[in-house]
Scaffold this motif. Structure first.
Motif, PDB file in Angstrom:
ATOM      1  N   ARG A  13       0.830  -1.205   0.000  1.00 14.90           N
ATOM      2  CA  ARG A  13       0.000   0.000   0.000  1.00 14.90           C
ATOM      3  C   ARG A  13       0.863   1.253   0.000  1.00 14.90           C
ATOM      4  O   ARG A  13       0.636   2.199  -0.756  1.00 14.90           O
ATOM      5  CB  ARG A  13      -0.905  -0.014   1.228  1.00 14.90           C
ATOM      6  N   ASP A  14       1.899   1.277   0.835  1.00 10.11           N
ATOM      7  CA  ASP A  14       2.755   2.452   0.935  1.00 10.11           C
ATOM      8  C   ASP A  14       3.615   2.637  -0.307  1.00 10.11           C
ATOM      9  O   ASP A  14       3.927   3.765  -0.689  1.00 10.11           O
ATOM     10  CB  ASP A  14       3.620   2.363   2.181  1.00 10.11           C
ATOM     11  N   HIS A  20       2.516  10.118  -4.152  1.00  9.34           N
ATOM     12  CA  HIS A  20       1.424  11.033  -3.837  1.00  9.34           C
ATOM     13  C   HIS A  20       1.876  12.292  -3.109  1.00  9.34           C
ATOM     14  O   HIS A  20       1.072  13.192  -2.893  1.00  9.34           O
ATOM     15  CB  HIS A  20       0.367  10.333  -2.976  1.00  9.34           C
ATOM     16  N   ALA A  21       3.140  12.373  -2.715  1.00 10.11           N
ATOM     17  CA  ALA A  21       3.610  13.520  -1.939  1.00 10.11           C
ATOM     18  C   ALA A  21       3.643  14.775  -2.799  1.00 10.11           C
ATOM     19  O   ALA A  21       3.917  14.718  -3.999  1.00 10.11           O
ATOM     20  CB  ALA A  21       5.006  13.235  -1.390  1.00 10.11           C
ATOM     21  N   LEU A  22       3.336  15.904  -2.187  1.00 11.50           N
ATOM     22  CA  LEU A  22       3.380  17.174  -2.888  1.00 11.50           C
ATOM     23  C   LEU A  22       4.809  17.694  -2.921  1.00 11.50           C
ATOM     24  O   LEU A  22       5.542  17.587  -1.938  1.00 11.50           O
ATOM     25  CB  LEU A  22       2.493  18.205  -2.178  1.00 11.50           C
ATOM     26  N   SER A  23       5.202  18.273  -4.043  1.00 11.92           N
ATOM     27  CA  SER A  23       6.542  18.844  -4.147  1.00 11.92           C
ATOM     28  C   SER A  23       6.452  20.355  -3.984  1.00 11.92           C
ATOM     29  O   SER A  23       5.445  20.980  -4.319  1.00 11.92           O
ATOM     30  CB  SER A  23       7.163  18.511  -5.498  1.00 11.92           C
ATOM     31  N   THR A  24       7.514  20.942  -3.470  1.00  8.75           N
ATOM     32  CA  THR A  24       7.538  22.385  -3.282  1.00  8.75           C
ATOM     33  C   THR A  24       7.783  23.064  -4.630  1.00  8.75           C
ATOM     34  O   THR A  24       8.530  22.548  -5.464  1.00  8.75           O
ATOM     35  CB  THR A  24       8.641  22.801  -2.303  1.00  8.75           C
TER      36      THR A  24
END
Length: 61
Positions: A13-14, A20-24
């Protein structure tokens, strides 16, 4: 109706969620004014893009 036959493990799952993480947002220093701006965007302080005057300069930014 589709029903999973087995429980999805935390590891699997991970791994799926790893993207899915947002980038700066990226910023670069403008060569003329020294201000930070987004790449491929008009510098709002000077109103220039790639050395050309696109917008009227604004002093309130």
């Amino acid at each position: 109706m589709a029903v999973p036959k087995k429980k999805v493990s935390k590891s699997r799952r991970d791994k799926r969620r790893s993207h899915h993480a947002l980038s700066t947002p990226a910023y670069v220093e403008d060569q003329e004014s020294g201000e930070l701006r987004r790449p491929h965007h008009v510098d709002l302080k000077t109103g220039k893009y790639r050395g050309r005057q696109i917008l009227e300069p604004k002093s309130e930014y």
